[in-house]
Scaffold this motif. Structure first.
Motif, PDB file in Angstrom:
ATOM      1  N   MET A 103       1.125  -1.229  -0.179  1.00 23.82           N
ATOM      2  CA  MET A 103      -0.278  -0.435  -0.251  1.00 23.82           C
ATOM      3  C   MET A 103       1.115   1.474  -0.123  1.00 23.82           C
ATOM      4  O   MET A 103       2.102   1.381   0.709  1.00 23.82           O
ATOM      5  CB  MET A 103      -0.940   0.464   1.658  1.00 23.82           C
ATOM      6  CG  MET A 103      -1.810   1.212   1.008  1.00 23.82           C
ATOM      7  SD  MET A 103      -3.037   1.267   2.981  1.00 23.82           S
ATOM      8  CE  MET A 103      -4.115   0.250   2.338  1.00 23.82           C
ATOM      9  N   LEU A 111      -6.773   7.067   3.744  1.00 23.46           N
ATOM     10  CA  LEU A 111      -7.570   7.097   4.408  1.00 23.46           C
ATOM     11  C   LEU A 111      -8.220   6.980   5.583  1.00 23.46           C
ATOM     12  O   LEU A 111      -7.399   6.963   6.989  1.00 23.46           O
ATOM     13  CB  LEU A 111      -7.876   5.506   4.113  1.00 23.46           C
ATOM     14  CG  LEU A 111      -7.210   4.932   2.665  1.00 23.46           C
ATOM     15  CD1 LEU A 111      -6.907   4.139   2.878  1.00 23.46           C
ATOM     16  CD2 LEU A 111      -8.615   4.656   1.814  1.00 23.46           C
ATOM     17  N   SER A 115     -12.453   3.644   5.932  1.00 26.24           N
ATOM     18  CA  SER A 115     -12.462   3.336   4.656  1.00 26.24           C
ATOM     19  C   SER A 115     -10.959   1.820   4.803  1.00 26.24           C
ATOM     20  O   SER A 115     -10.998   1.022   4.281  1.00 26.24           O
ATOM     21  CB  SER A 115     -11.205   4.886   4.058  1.00 26.24           C
ATOM     22  OG  SER A 115     -12.857   5.535   4.102  1.00 26.24           O
ATOM     23  N   LEU A 116     -10.070   2.666   6.197  1.00 24.59           N
ATOM     24  CA  LEU A 116      -8.720   0.866   6.056  1.00 24.59           C
ATOM     25  C   LEU A 116      -9.675  -0.519   6.192  1.00 24.59           C
ATOM     26  O   LEU A 116      -8.937  -1.041   5.588  1.00 24.59           O
ATOM     27  CB  LEU A 116      -8.138   1.912   7.077  1.00 24.59           C
ATOM     28  CG  LEU A 116      -6.574   1.339   7.188  1.00 24.59           C
ATOM     29  CD1 LEU A 116      -6.334   1.525   5.582  1.00 24.59           C
ATOM     30  CD2 LEU A 116      -5.816   1.482   8.100  1.00 24.59           C
ATOM     31  N   ARG A 118     -12.349  -1.248   5.380  1.00 27.08           N
ATOM     32  CA  ARG A 118     -13.167  -1.649   4.835  1.00 27.08           C
ATOM     33  C   ARG A 118     -12.741  -2.247   3.676  1.00 27.08           C
ATOM     34  O   ARG A 118     -12.803  -3.271   3.391  1.00 27.08           O
ATOM     35  CB  ARG A 118     -14.455  -0.849   4.082  1.00 27.08           C
ATOM     36  CG  ARG A 118     -15.545  -1.106   2.964  1.00 27.08           C
ATOM     37  CD  ARG A 118     -16.415   0.391   2.692  1.00 27.08           C
ATOM     38  NE  ARG A 118     -15.715   0.673   2.342  1.00 27.08           N
ATOM     39  CZ  ARG A 118     -15.802   2.334   3.001  1.00 27.08           C
ATOM     40  NH1 ARG A 118     -16.484   2.498   3.998  1.00 27.08           N
ATOM     41  NH2 ARG A 118     -15.446   2.989   2.666  1.00 27.08           N
ATOM     42  N   LEU A 119     -11.193  -1.805   3.353  1.00 27.04           N
ATOM     43  CA  LEU A 119     -10.244  -2.209   2.499  1.00 27.04           C
ATOM     44  C   LEU A 119      -9.535  -3.533   2.891  1.00 27.04           C
ATOM     45  O   LEU A 119      -9.411  -4.494   2.084  1.00 27.04           O
ATOM     46  CB  LEU A 119      -9.438  -1.287   2.433  1.00 27.04           C
ATOM     47  CG  LEU A 119      -8.024  -1.793   1.751  1.00 27.04           C
ATOM     48  CD1 LEU A 119      -9.033  -1.249  -0.146  1.00 27.04           C
ATOM     49  CD2 LEU A 119      -7.131  -0.469   1.103  1.00 27.04           C
ATOM     50  N   LYS A 120      -9.308  -3.425   4.597  1.00 33.13           N
ATOM     51  CA  LYS A 120      -8.621  -4.737   5.091  1.00 33.13           C
ATOM     52  C   LYS A 120      -9.856  -6.057   4.733  1.00 33.13           C
ATOM     53  O   LYS A 120      -8.884  -7.074   4.098  1.00 33.13           O
ATOM     54  CB  LYS A 120      -7.985  -4.511   6.216  1.00 33.13           C
ATOM     55  CG  LYS A 120      -7.879  -5.303   7.304  1.00 33.13           C
ATOM     56  CD  LYS A 120      -6.797  -5.289   8.485  1.00 33.13           C
ATOM     57  CE  LYS A 120      -6.957  -5.960   8.785  1.00 33.13           C
ATOM     58  NZ  LYS A 120      -7.768  -6.532  10.030  1.00 33.13           N
ATOM     59  N   GLU A 122     -11.792  -6.636   2.636  1.00 28.94           N
ATOM     60  CA  GLU A 122     -12.187  -6.899   0.870  1.00 28.94           C
ATOM     61  C   GLU A 122     -10.992  -7.675   0.703  1.00 28.94           C
ATOM     62  O   GLU A 122     -11.174  -8.498  -0.294  1.00 28.94           O
ATOM     63  CB  GLU A 122     -12.601  -5.222   0.165  1.00 28.94           C
ATOM     64  CG  GLU A 122     -12.987  -6.104  -0.938  1.00 28.94           C
ATOM     65  CD  GLU A 122     -12.869  -4.631  -1.969  1.00 28.94           C
ATOM     66  OE1 GLU A 122     -13.563  -4.532  -2.745  1.00 28.94           O
ATOM     67  OE2 GLU A 122     -12.766  -3.579  -1.231  1.00 28.94           O
ATOM     68  N   ILE A 123      -9.958  -7.448   1.388  1.00 30.19           N
ATOM     69  CA  ILE A 123      -8.451  -7.884   0.759  1.00 30.19           C
ATOM     70  C   ILE A 123      -8.727  -9.269   1.577  1.00 30.19           C
ATOM     71  O   ILE A 123      -8.253 -11.050   1.052  1.00 30.19           O
ATOM     72  CB  ILE A 123      -7.398  -7.383   1.221  1.00 30.19           C
ATOM     73  CG1 ILE A 123      -7.359  -5.401   0.613  1.00 30.19           C
ATOM     74  CG2 ILE A 123      -6.175  -8.207   0.850  1.00 30.19           C
ATOM     75  CD1 ILE A 123      -6.223  -5.125   0.743  1.00 30.19           C
ATOM     76  N   PHE A 162      -9.687  -5.623  -8.631  1.00 26.22           N
ATOM     77  CA  PHE A 162      -9.231  -5.165  -7.240  1.00 26.22           C
ATOM     78  C   PHE A 162      -8.276  -4.554  -7.017  1.00 26.22           C
ATOM     79  O   PHE A 162      -8.861  -2.927  -7.182  1.00 26.22           O
ATOM     80  CB  PHE A 162      -9.123  -6.114  -6.697  1.00 26.22           C
ATOM     81  CG  PHE A 162      -9.000  -6.081  -4.770  1.00 26.22           C
ATOM     82  CD1 PHE A 162      -9.919  -4.983  -4.195  1.00 26.22           C
ATOM     83  CD2 PHE A 162      -7.213  -5.478  -4.962  1.00 26.22           C
ATOM     84  CE1 PHE A 162      -9.639  -5.125  -2.507  1.00 26.22           C
ATOM     85  CE2 PHE A 162      -7.544  -5.477  -2.709  1.00 26.22           C
ATOM     86  CZ  PHE A 162      -8.533  -4.886  -3.001  1.00 26.22           C
ATOM     87  N   GLN A 165      -9.058  -1.122  -9.461  1.00 22.76           N
ATOM     88  CA  GLN A 165      -9.799  -0.107  -8.144  1.00 22.76           C
ATOM     89  C   GLN A 165      -9.333   0.632  -7.192  1.00 22.76           C
ATOM     90  O   GLN A 165     -10.445   1.780  -6.241  1.00 22.76           O
ATOM     91  CB  GLN A 165     -11.454  -0.839  -8.187  1.00 22.76           C
ATOM     92  CG  GLN A 165     -12.044  -1.490  -9.240  1.00 22.76           C
ATOM     93  CD  GLN A 165     -13.444  -2.204  -8.659  1.00 22.76           C
ATOM     94  OE1 GLN A 165     -13.083  -2.894  -7.121  1.00 22.76           O
ATOM     95  NE2 GLN A 165     -13.866  -3.215  -9.629  1.00 22.76           N
ATOM     96  N   ASN A 166      -8.359   0.285  -7.162  1.00 24.15           N
ATOM     97  CA  ASN A 166      -8.046   0.820  -5.912  1.00 24.15           C
ATOM     98  C   ASN A 166      -6.485   0.629  -5.840  1.00 24.15           C
ATOM     99  O   ASN A 166      -5.486  -0.195  -5.672  1.00 24.15           O
ATOM    100  CB  ASN A 166      -7.897  -0.086  -4.422  1.00 24.15           C
ATOM    101  CG  ASN A 166      -8.970  -0.263  -3.942  1.00 24.15           C
ATOM    102  OD1 ASN A 166      -9.805  -0.216  -2.860  1.00 24.15           O
ATOM    103  ND2 ASN A 166      -9.742  -1.320  -4.401  1.00 24.15           N
TER     104      ASN A 166
END
Length: 616
Positions: A103, A111, A115-116, A118-120, A122-123, A162, A165-166
């Motif tokens: 990252m 973030l 948000s962090l 949520r991203l975590k 998702e991964i 993914f 998008q990020n």
């Protein structure tokens, strides 16, 4: 009365009514105001021109590059690091690919916690891997979310949208090291790790980046510039969303240079196993050993215990294991062979004997009576008597016997003087010990070598603010007191006796040029007396346990007093006696007598060495 009537047009009425107002607004602007506005406009124009000049001329390349980056993306292709081999071309380290999910630091900072999280999540859902708590890097580095991803997970990320998008996340490929022999040779090889801020400031002029690995310790650090290689890259054209449109250019990486060492990994492994075996049977947990070729300074084996697995440093996830190593009271990261300094004990006696012969202090055949102690009166007050002890009474002995049976009284006499024998004195002892390579760096090709200490009256006054006494000379003559050496120095000095008078710089790398640090400061006939004394130590003296070896050897044992606990046990040996090809020094910290601990371990190593050598 007759009234006069005059026709008036509407425009005239309006003009008349506004004439006073017009008079007011038609007042002219002052000259000062015009000058002010003119100057202001000119200043703004000059600023705009300077800004344009800076962007287009002075910083044109920079902004063009920035513009190119908006239309292009560059991916680094890591250069394979050079392979390190032993003398028989056995690989001591391999390169292997590694993929990390990274990252960007700026993206991380943008973030919020929600948000962090949520991203975590998702991964974790995509890869089915648990991510530990994310922490901000201390030095502004990008953050490794997942390290050493499997090939399956790499394919999952590359085939999904993914990462697209990020854009603050990326897959970063690198080539890392795998050390198959782990702790057996870790002090020699060192390891690689992420470059730190201090290293980056030092090496950035050579093209290093904060994401690069760098050699840390051992061969990996000493020959970093050759092992590293030159990274390549691929440059792609991308659209505004970051999607790759086409490949623009590619630069193939240039691999690092391979290096061949003088180390024999089979001998290295045997030394490691033997030392560990003897440590397992005692409370002591520290030892060191070095084997070298006395004819040229080639290092055949170098073991320091306790040791460490240098694969630990390859991965960030092993940080806790690294901290355990750093905090271990037994200091596994410390290379005792080159950096550990110890009293030499009786292993110094062959060198004191060589100096006494060269200075004609005593005839080697003269016998002196070596009782269990000697008594020396204070030169200022004869009523004060100092007594210096031996470990036993030896009776009438000559120099060869004094070396073989390790008589302290004999060496008190030739070192400090007694009765009609004047003795060398501290200055001459220091002179010859320095010629034998003690008290200075020998220039081995890894960092961290200690110089040790040769005490003298000037040194004692400067360092301790104390006077020098006869007892200091006597202690120095038998390797006690403030005299400190490294196992490496003892091996190099023993090689001088073995090869007939040449001090070679010790060498780990096979193609490193041979370097002579000193020669011919002891006559061959004097060295022959010392050689015979060391041979007698094996035949009938303190190293008799070596008599069972398949070749004739010469040796000297040492038991060094340790102010912090049990004695240190030393042994230094060369073999075969008539045509030496190996010097072996063994040290066990706080283990007791050299003859009962170090000599048996050395015998096991040398027995293996010569029996396996004959099978080749």
């Amino acid at each position: 009365m007759q009234k006069s009537c005059i026709d008036i047009e509407p425009e005239e009425i309006l003009l008349d009514s506004s004439s006073s107002f017009i008079a007011k607004i038609e007042k002219p602007i002052g000259k000062r105001r015009l000058i002010f506005f003119s100057i202001l406009i000119n200043i703004l124009m000059i600023i705009l021109l300077l800004f344009a000049f800076r962007m287009q001329i002075l910083k044109g390349d920079y902004y063009r590059a920035k513009a190119d980056l908006n239309a292009a993306r560059v991916f680094k292709i890591p250069a394979p690091r050079g392979i390190i081999y032993d003398r028989n071309k056995k690989a001591l380290v391999y390169n292997q690919p590694k993929f990390d999910l990274v990252m960007d630091y700026d993206f991380f900072k943008s973030l919020n916690q929600e948000s962090l999280d949520r991203l975590k999540s998702e991964i974790e859902k995509i890869l089915h891997i648990k991510i530990e708590k994310l922490n901000e890097s201390e030095d502004g580095r990008d953050i490794i979310l997942l390290e050493d991803l499997s090939q399956e997970n790499v394919l999952v990320l590359r085939s999904s949208s993914f990462l697209h998008q990020n854009k603050g996340l990326r897959l970063e490929s690198s080539i890392t090291r795998f050390y198959p022999y782990k702790d057996i040779i870790s002090h020699v090889l060192g390891y690689i790790g992420k470059i730190n801020q201090d290293e980056y400031r030092l090496y950035k002029k050579y093209g290093y980046e904060l994401t690069d690995n760098i050699g840390k310790g051992g061969i990996e650090l000493f020959y970093e510039s050759e092992l590293r290689g030159i990274d390549g890259y691929k440059k792609y054209e991308v659209d505004a969303s970051g999607k790759i449109l086409k490949e623009l250019t590619e630069q193939t990486p240039f691999p690092g240079k391979n290096i061949v060492l003088n180390i024999d990994i089979d001998l290295q492994q045997k030394v490691f196993e033997v030392l560990n075996h003897f440590l397992d049977r005692s409370e002591n947990k520290a030892a060191a050993a070095i084997a070298l070729n006395p004819q040229n300074g080639e290092i055949l084996a170098m073991v320091s215990l306790p040791s460490f697995d240098n694969n630990i440093f390859t991965y960030e996830k092993n940080r806790s294991k690294y901290l355990n190593l750093v905090n271990d009271k037994n200091k596994p990261l410390f290379n005792r062979v080159i950096a550990g300094t110890y009293p030499s004990g009786s292993t110094i006696k062959p060198f004191i004997a060589s100096a006494a012969l060269e200075e004609k202090i005593i005839n080697p055949e003269r016998k002196i009576y070596a009782s269990a102690s000697i008594s020396v009166p204070n030169i200022y007050n004869p009523n004060i008597i100092y007594t210096f002890h031996d470990w036993k009474e030896h009776g009438l002995i000559n120099m060869k016997q004094a070396i073989a049976f390790s008589s302290n009284v004999y060496f008190y006499t030739i070192g400090g003087g007694y009765n009609d024998i004047k003795g060398l004195g501290p200055e001459k002892i220091a002179k010859y010990l320095s010629l034998f390579g003690f008290g200075k760096d020998l220039g081995i090709d890894i960092f961290g070598e200690a110089a040790g200490i040769i005490p003298t009256p000037d040194w004692k006054k400067t360092v301790k603010n104390e006077d020098w006494y006869i007892g200091d000379t006597y202690n120095l003559s038998i390797g006690q007191g403030d005299f400190l050496i490294t196992p490496l120095q003892l091996a190099a000095a023993t090689a001088i006796i073995a090869n007939g008078g040449i001090l070679y710089a010790p060498r780990l790398r096979s193609d490193r040029p041979l370097k002579i640090l000193g020669k011919d400061f002891i006559k061959p006939e004097n060295l022959r007396i010392v050689q015979e004394g060391m041979r007698m130590a094996v035949v009938e003296g303190s190293a008799r346990y070596l008599n069972s070896l398949p070749v004739k050897v010469a040796a000297k044992t040492g038991t060094a007093q340790n102010p912090f606990g049990n004695h240190h046990a030393w042994a230094t040996i060369y073999a075969p006696y008539e045509n030496p090809e190996i010097v072996l020094v063994v040290l066990f910290e706080r283990a007791g007598e050299g003859s009962s601990v170090a000599i048996p371990a050395a015998r096991e190593i040398l027995d293996w060495y010569f029996r396996n050598k004959n099978k080749e």
